[in-house]
Design a protein around this motif. Structure first.
Motif, PDB file in Angstrom:
ATOM      1  N   LYS A  79      24.129   9.613 -55.806  1.00 23.58           N
ATOM      2  CA  LYS A  79      25.074  10.311 -56.681  1.00 23.58           C
ATOM      3  C   LYS A  79      25.042  11.821 -56.509  1.00 23.58           C
ATOM      4  N   LEU A  80      24.157  12.291 -55.669  1.00 24.85           N
ATOM      5  CA  LEU A  80      24.029  13.731 -55.466  1.00 24.85           C
ATOM      6  C   LEU A  80      25.234  14.253 -54.683  1.00 24.85           C
ATOM      7  N   LYS A  81      25.877  15.326 -55.205  1.00 23.70           N
ATOM      8  CA  LYS A  81      27.075  15.874 -54.574  1.00 23.70           C
ATOM      9  C   LYS A  81      26.828  17.201 -53.867  1.00 23.70           C
ATOM     10  N   THR A  82      25.900  17.994 -54.372  1.00 24.52           N
ATOM     11  CA  THR A  82      25.643  19.306 -53.763  1.00 24.52           C
ATOM     12  C   THR A  82      24.155  19.603 -53.772  1.00 24.52           C
ATOM     13  N   PHE A  83      23.749  20.473 -52.874  1.00 20.43           N
ATOM     14  CA  PHE A  83      22.394  21.002 -52.840  1.00 20.43           C
ATOM     15  C   PHE A  83      22.507  22.511 -53.053  1.00 20.43           C
ATOM     16  N   PRO A  84      21.686  23.102 -53.919  1.00 20.91           N
ATOM     17  CA  PRO A  84      21.833  24.525 -54.255  1.00 20.91           C
ATOM     18  C   PRO A  84      21.692  25.434 -53.035  1.00 20.91           C
ATOM     19  N   PRO A  85      22.290  26.626 -53.085  1.00 21.57           N
ATOM     20  CA  PRO A  85      22.109  27.606 -52.007  1.00 21.57           C
ATOM     21  C   PRO A  85      20.639  27.938 -51.807  1.00 21.57           C
ATOM     22  N   ILE A  86      20.278  28.151 -50.552  1.00 20.95           N
ATOM     23  CA  ILE A  86      18.884  28.410 -50.204  1.00 20.95           C
ATOM     24  C   ILE A  86      18.702  29.905 -49.929  1.00 20.95           C
ATOM     25  N   TYR A  87      17.860  30.560 -50.755  1.00 23.21           N
ATOM     26  CA  TYR A  87      17.654  31.997 -50.647  1.00 23.21           C
ATOM     27  C   TYR A  87      16.277  32.365 -50.111  1.00 23.21           C
ATOM     28  N   ARG A  88      15.233  31.607 -50.493  1.00 30.54           N
ATOM     29  CA  ARG A  88      13.876  32.027 -50.160  1.00 30.54           C
ATOM     30  C   ARG A  88      12.983  30.889 -49.657  1.00 30.54           C
ATOM     31  N   MET A  89      13.516  29.830 -49.165  1.00 29.35           N
ATOM     32  CA  MET A  89      12.692  28.680 -48.768  1.00 29.35           C
ATOM     33  C   MET A  89      12.238  28.831 -47.316  1.00 29.35           C
ATOM     34  N   GLN A  90      11.600  29.954 -47.011  1.00 31.21           N
ATOM     35  CA  GLN A  90      11.241  30.264 -45.626  1.00 31.21           C
ATOM     36  C   GLN A  90      10.191  29.343 -45.039  1.00 31.21           C
ATOM     37  N   LYS A  91       9.424  28.629 -45.869  1.00 33.76           N
ATOM     38  CA  LYS A  91       8.374  27.748 -45.354  1.00 33.76           C
ATOM     39  C   LYS A  91       8.838  26.306 -45.161  1.00 33.76           C
ATOM     40  N   LEU A  92      10.070  26.026 -45.546  1.00 34.98           N
ATOM     41  CA  LEU A  92      10.573  24.658 -45.465  1.00 34.98           C
ATOM     42  C   LEU A  92      10.624  24.194 -44.011  1.00 34.98           C
ATOM     43  N   GLU A  93      10.022  23.025 -43.743  1.00 35.88           N
ATOM     44  CA  GLU A  93      10.001  22.453 -42.402  1.00 35.88           C
ATOM     45  C   GLU A  93      10.917  21.242 -42.269  1.00 35.88           C
ATOM     46  N   THR A  94      11.064  20.466 -43.343  1.00 34.50           N
ATOM     47  CA  THR A  94      11.869  19.245 -43.310  1.00 34.50           C
ATOM     48  C   THR A  94      12.763  19.174 -44.534  1.00 34.50           C
ATOM     49  N   LEU A  95      14.058  18.979 -44.295  1.00 32.09           N
ATOM     50  CA  LEU A  95      15.016  18.752 -45.380  1.00 32.09           C
ATOM     51  C   LEU A  95      15.790  17.485 -45.028  1.00 32.09           C
ATOM     52  N   ASN A  96      15.577  16.444 -45.831  1.00 31.85           N
ATOM     53  CA  ASN A  96      16.194  15.140 -45.578  1.00 31.85           C
ATOM     54  C   ASN A  96      17.132  14.794 -46.726  1.00 31.85           C
ATOM     55  N   SER A  98      19.688  12.519 -46.016  1.00 34.34           N
ATOM     56  CA  SER A  98      20.380  11.378 -45.425  1.00 34.34           C
ATOM     57  C   SER A  98      20.761  10.349 -46.484  1.00 34.34           C
ATOM     58  N   CYS A  99      21.922   9.716 -46.285  1.00 36.09           N
ATOM     59  CA  CYS A  99      22.404   8.655 -47.164  1.00 36.09           C
ATOM     60  C   CYS A  99      22.684   9.132 -48.584  1.00 36.09           C
ATOM     61  N   CYS A 100      22.907  10.428 -48.746  1.00 37.33           N
ATOM     62  CA  CYS A 100      23.462  10.949 -50.002  1.00 37.33           C
ATOM     63  C   CYS A 100      24.974  10.892 -49.815  1.00 37.33           C
ATOM     64  N   PHE A 101      25.557   9.735 -50.054  1.00 41.60           N
ATOM     65  CA  PHE A 101      26.918   9.447 -49.626  1.00 41.60           C
ATOM     66  C   PHE A 101      27.964  10.361 -50.245  1.00 41.60           C
ATOM     67  N   ARG A 102      27.672  10.918 -51.430  1.00 45.69           N
ATOM     68  CA  ARG A 102      28.635  11.782 -52.104  1.00 45.69           C
ATOM     69  C   ARG A 102      28.417  13.274 -51.804  1.00 45.69           C
ATOM     70  N   LEU A 103      27.399  13.589 -51.055  1.00 47.09           N
ATOM     71  CA  LEU A 103      27.122  14.988 -50.735  1.00 47.09           C
ATOM     72  C   LEU A 103      28.237  15.517 -49.828  1.00 47.09           C
ATOM     73  N   TRP A 104      29.032  16.436 -50.338  1.00 43.98           N
ATOM     74  CA  TRP A 104      30.232  16.858 -49.609  1.00 43.98           C
ATOM     75  C   TRP A 104      30.100  18.253 -48.995  1.00 43.98           C
ATOM     76  N   LYS A 105      29.088  18.988 -49.398  1.00 41.02           N
ATOM     77  CA  LYS A 105      28.946  20.360 -48.910  1.00 41.02           C
ATOM     78  C   LYS A 105      27.599  20.545 -48.240  1.00 41.02           C
ATOM     79  N   PHE A 106      27.634  21.111 -47.049  1.00 38.39           N
ATOM     80  CA  PHE A 106      26.406  21.402 -46.310  1.00 38.39           C
ATOM     81  C   PHE A 106      25.599  22.450 -47.074  1.00 38.39           C
ATOM     82  N   PRO A 107      24.278  22.304 -47.181  1.00 41.08           N
ATOM     83  CA  PRO A 107      23.469  23.316 -47.861  1.00 41.08           C
ATOM     84  C   PRO A 107      23.744  24.709 -47.285  1.00 41.08           C
ATOM     85  N   GLU A 108      23.894  25.677 -48.150  1.00 44.40           N
ATOM     86  CA  GLU A 108      24.236  27.032 -47.721  1.00 44.40           C
ATOM     87  C   GLU A 108      22.966  27.852 -47.550  1.00 44.40           C
ATOM     88  N   PHE A 109      22.737  28.313 -46.331  1.00 37.39           N
ATOM     89  CA  PHE A 109      21.537  29.087 -46.026  1.00 37.39           C
ATOM     90  C   PHE A 109      21.836  30.580 -46.167  1.00 37.39           C
TER      91      PHE A 109
END
Length: 568
Positions: A79-96, A98-109
């Motif tokens: 049911k997830l539609k969006t992922f919040p804008p990413i401002y300071r997640m500099q240590k993030l190595e993996t973002l998964n 997948s299969c969030c069928f309603r997610l319509w917008k690519f995460p904004e870096f």
């Protein structure tokens, strides 16, 4: 507190947390979770697992400012539609995602993501890959956009991905034409999956020369690009290839190890396929029109030809000295004994496992004999090379359980050729071979054993099996085979493709040993479609939580089937 794990929780809906030392938060499969907490209360959080939280709709925007997160998994949050804008997640190595069928917008870096290695948005509803991905995620190693059916444009510059090794674009049906120079021909890309729904002009011109793997999934015949000469994996399944459509330059790929030609329409393969000196894996499954196989390279280790309805025979396999796995399930009966005999003449017999699956599981009702007891002759560990286990009833994953037996039970025959003299028998439809060389390093191994019991387990059930000893040949060919077996560098198995193993020792003690045997998978062994961890083999049931998750995902993919409580 460093770790909180509440998986499959049904009572967590919305909540707040103030745990300044928490490093791992695992709430996967939490049925009623609708919103995440404010991540300001979790300043040290490094790993977040919300996989399968089917009612999760809202991610608190504070996650975009979290500076310690390394791993985020929101796979199957349907049911997830969006992922919040990413401002300071500099240590993030993996973002998964997948299969969030309603997610319509690519995460904004909005910041450099130098640590981000893996980005998975497969099976989502995204429409655009923004330019910010190329600007800020230059160290990406894997980008998966498989089956993003609404994806129309990729705006980022792929020339900026200097470390990208895997890029999956198969099934992006609406993706507009990509520029001819979309990829840098000098890039380090190793695996590329493309659907021919992507405009063919790209497919006709791209020639990446750095060990690239191609995967095409298409309902129409296509023209392929020149293949890079260091190519190791070539996947052309489902490309509607007819006779003469297989590119002639395939046989020039001297480094090619994996060739997947499954789900195609040809009736024959190129006769010069034997010129591929490094080929280890060949899959022609579901090629309904395939009539015969040509001579194959002597290096072949795994041959899959399942459900090739027109295929009469596998041909002569006696020259393939490293062949250890053959899967050829189809309606017509295969001479399993002849195939098995050829495999047992090879180098793998000394120190490796072998698996043969042919025909279909037997419908014959055999007397229930859950335990097979084998009397071991004197000097068995020198005069024989291994145990041969035949099974006619299981299909998928099972356990071979071997125990030291001290009680006086009925003794069975102990020589494999004595199993069956009936040429029409399906005795050899499913055969597993366990060499002594593969067991000598275990705690269980003891040459002093004189009687062993064998059981074949699938779940909570035990199935009939027969077991025998394979005699060591006492001739010149045997000496050459033993000499060749010493060089295991030539041996190849699917471990190199991930964690999927046909045989795996899962328990080892002085009294017993358990060997997991996966002789037939739900999908192809090298199937590239996304799945939860690995493909679950037939015979292994999903748990209730997973079954419910699959139902929910199906409803999400088909809005006409939504439950009343599944409204937006």
């Amino acid at each position: 507190m460093g770790v909180i794990i509440f998986h499959s929780c049904h009572y967590i809906g919305t909540f707040n947390m103030h745990l300044p030392n928490l490093k791992i938060l695992d709430l996967h499969l939490s049925k009623n979770l609708k919103r995440t907490p404010d991540f300001k209360g979790l300043p040290c959080l490094e790993r977040l697992n919300l996989m399968g939280c089917k009612r999760l709709k809202e991610i608190h925007p504070s996650i975009g400012n979290h500076e310690r997160l390394v791993y985020v998994n929101m796979r199957w949050c349907v049911k997830l539609k969006t992922f919040p804008p990413i401002y300071r997640m500099q240590k993030l190595e993996t973002l998964n995602l997948s299969c969030c069928f309603r997610l319509w917008k690519f995460p904004e870096f909005k910041t450099n993501m130098d640590s981000l290695k893996e980005l998975d948005l497969s099976f989502t509803a995204i429409e655009i890959v923004p330019s910010s991905v190329g600007e800020y995620c230059t160290n990406l190693v894997s980008l998966n956009l498989t089956d993003c059916h609404k994806l129309k444009r990729i705006e980022c510059n792929f020339h900026l991905f200097k470390h990208l090794k895997e890029c999956h674009l198969a099934g992006c049906k609406q993706l507009e034409k990509l520029a001819d120079n979309f990829f840098d021909v000098e890039c380090c890309l190793e695996v590329l999956s493309l659907s021919t729904d992507v405009k063919s002009s790209l497919i006709n011109r791209i020639a990446i020369r750095s060990g690239l793997s191609f995967l095409y999934q298409s309902p129409v015949s296509i023209k392929f690009p020149l293949f890079p000469r260091f190519l190791k994996k070539l996947r052309l399944e489902g490309s509607n290839l007819g006779d003469g459509d297989i590119p002639s330059d395939v046989v020039e790929l001297s480094c090619l190890q994996v060739l997947d030609l499954s789900w195609n329409d040809f009736s024959q393969l190129p006769s010069n396929l034997s010129q591929l000196p490094s080929l280890k894996f060949l899959d022609v499954s579901f090629c309904k029109n395939l009539v015969e196989l040509p001579d194959l390279p002597s290096s072949i280790a795994i041959l899959q030809a399942n459900y090739c309805d027109s295929l009469e025979s596998l041909g002569d396999l006696s020259n393939y000295k490293w062949l250890w796995k053959v899967s050829c399930r189809w309606k017509k009966r295969v001479d399993g004994e002849r195939v098995l005999h050829s495999m047992l003449q090879g180098n793998a017999v000394e120190n490796h496992f072998m698996s043969l699956s042919c025909g279909s599981t037997s419908s014959d009702i055999m007397p229930h004999q859950p335990t097979f007891t084998l009397q071991l002759p004197h000097n068995w560990y020198n005069d024989f090379t291994g145990f041969l286990c035949t099974d006619r009833n299981t299909w998928g994953q099972c356990l071979i359980v071997i125990k030291q037996e001290e009680t006086c039970l009925d003794v069975q025959r102990d020589h494999w050729p004595e199993f069956d003299k009936n040429p029409d028998s399906d005795e050899y439809s499913t055969v597993g071979y366990v060499s002594f060389g593969s067991l000598r390093h275990t705690s269980w191994w003891n040459p002093a054993y004189n009687k062993l019991s064998f059981e074949l387990e699938l779940g909570n059930k035990k199935f009939n099996l027969k077991v025998g000893l394979v005699p060591r040949k006492c001739n010149g060919d045997s000496n050459e085979r033993a000499k060749g077996a010493l060089d295991s560098s030539e041996f190849w198995d699917e471990e190199q493709e991930g964690d999927k193993k046909t045989f795996k020792i899962v328990h080892d003690s002085k009294s017993s040993i358990m060997i997991q045997w996966c002789h037939h998978w739900l999908f192809g062994e090298l199937d590239n479609r996304p799945r939860e961890d690995q493909v679950k083999p037939i015979g292994i049931a999903f748990g209730p939580a997973y079954q419910q998750m699959w139902k929910e995902s199906a409803k999400s993919a088909n809005p006409t089937c939504l439950d009343p409580d599944n409204s937006h």
